[in-house]
Design an enzyme around this catalytic site. Structure first.
Site, PDB file in Angstrom:
ATOM      1  N   HIS A 123     -38.574 -27.131  30.457  1.00 55.05           N
ATOM      2  CA  HIS A 123     -38.924 -26.886  31.856  1.00 55.05           C
ATOM      3  C   HIS A 123     -39.625 -25.550  32.036  1.00 55.05           C
ATOM      4  O   HIS A 123     -39.643 -24.710  31.142  1.00 55.05           O
ATOM      5  CB  HIS A 123     -37.680 -26.965  32.745  1.00 55.05           C
ATOM      6  CG  HIS A 123     -36.619 -25.957  32.445  1.00 55.05           C
ATOM      7  ND1 HIS A 123     -36.689 -24.638  32.855  1.00 55.05           N
ATOM      8  CD2 HIS A 123     -35.458 -26.075  31.757  1.00 55.05           C
ATOM      9  CE1 HIS A 123     -35.601 -23.991  32.449  1.00 55.05           C
ATOM     10  NE2 HIS A 123     -34.840 -24.845  31.765  1.00 55.05           N
ATOM     11  N   CYS A 139     -31.549 -25.212  27.423  1.00 55.04           N
ATOM     12  CA  CYS A 139     -32.848 -25.849  27.618  1.00 55.04           C
ATOM     13  C   CYS A 139     -33.946 -25.004  26.987  1.00 55.04           C
ATOM     14  O   CYS A 139     -33.736 -23.869  26.581  1.00 55.04           O
ATOM     15  CB  CYS A 139     -33.135 -26.022  29.105  1.00 55.04           C
ATOM     16  SG  CYS A 139     -32.112 -27.288  29.880  1.00 55.04           S
TER      17      CYS A 139
END
Length: 164
Positions: A123, A139
């Site tokens: 992301h 992440c």
């Protein structure tokens, strides 16, 4: 797409990892017993192309904090990334991009690409100074313009290989 069952997995957990309903997976696998799957068993995941049909692959190096986009085995671009910090390491393994969400808000920047491991993705970020560091909860963070470029290039089903 085909998923090979790993030790400890359940069909429900697989459905969550791929963001596909359990009923859709059962329907795509006639004769499967949802209560008894075996390590090594092949499970059809509906609505995702097989990664072998996609010319792109993504290779993430945690130690180098880079994401390398390859097209038919040739390096197309290398991006700097931020990855998981101590006690929140980015998972190592082979995954695929299962879906995407533009403008997810908050710390996720301008784009979210879900990996086939629940709660993990690639992301953007609202903190560009974090790129290149061990800072996330697991992440892979990218500059917003980089993750937008990546999202325009690779389709769902693209293989993602995360290595130490």
């Amino acid at each position: 797409m085909i998923h090979t069952v790993k030790a400890g997995e359940t069909l429900f957990a697989i459905s969550e990892d791929y963001r596909t309903s359990l009923s859709a997976i059962v329907a795509a696998n006639p004769g499967i017993n949802p209560n008894m799957i075996l390590v090594g068993q092949q499970i059809v995941i509906p609505n995702l192309p097989h990664p072998d049909t996609i010319p792109y692959t993504i290779h993430i190096s945690l130690v180098n904090r880079t994401l390398t986009l390859m097209n038919q085995g040739v390096v197309q671009k290398v991006y700097p990334v931020g990855v998981g910090r101590m006690l929140h390491e980015t998972p190592v393994g082979d995954f695929v991009i299962v879906n995407r969400a533009p403008n997810p808000g908050g710390p996720f920047g301008s784009m979210w690409l879900s990996l086939s491991k629940k709660s993990y993705g690639i992301h953007g970020t609202n903190d560009p100074s974090s790129i290149g560091h061990y800072v996330s909860l697991g992440c892979v963070r990218m500059y917003n313009q980089d993750v937008e470029e990546l999202a325009r290039t690779v389709p769902n089903g693209t293989a993602v290989y995360i290595r130490p």
